[in-house]
Design a protein around this motif. Sequence first.
Motif: not given
Length: 238
Positions: A118-119, A145-149, A160-162, A167-168
């Motif tokens: 994921v990173a 968790s931050a990526k989920e938010s 649309r999908w992300l 995102a970094v």
Amino acid sequence: MIEEILPATVMTFDTFTDPPGVTLFPEEAELVRRAAEKRRREFTTARHCVHRALERLGVAPVPVLTGPHGEPAWPPGVVGSITHCAGYRAAAVSAAPGAIGIDAEPEGPLPPGVLEAVAVREECEMVRRLAAEHPGTSWDRVLFSAKESVYKAWYPLARRWLDFHDAVIDLDPERGTFDARLLVTGPRWQGRRVSGFGGRWMAGRGLVLTAIAVTVPPAGKPAPGKPAAGKPAAGKAA
């Protein structure tokens, strides 16, 4: 608990148990009629949190169904987000235009291989650095968790999908905040292009929580993706 990292314009309700006797609207119950027992408990308590949060916002509880991609279908004039994990369920709603993203995860390291999936490289390096400088916090779990938010805040604006790698995240261990820099073209909101999101995180009671509030409070308009002023983050790393 989640209210500690959200602005005052956002109403919340959370619980650490699945209270007995919760009744869903028939339309909501139909969504999980064939689901496994665990999924029904999660869904039922999460919708209970939604109904209570709506009441705190001054909105009569209504069935909150799902959209074409499984996202909550909020009543007109309401934005919100839902999260649940083992031992915790929460909902956050607001009448201010924008989007909200909240996520809860059990505190502890991610399973092997998940961080790498994921990173991006600079995030993996950040997690390793923070683990050395601020031990005692599962930084890979905070990042996840931050990526989920971020995704939950992104979708209502962009529709649309992300991807995880779109995102970094940059975590601030002292302030209990994070910044998300988009690597793809963001949607336009309030006349400006969204290039990233700002959020807050906390850890405590065996949980990691993250939250983003992209809203326009009555007093003014913050920059897109930056949270309105709220309470100081609690439970941040020392």
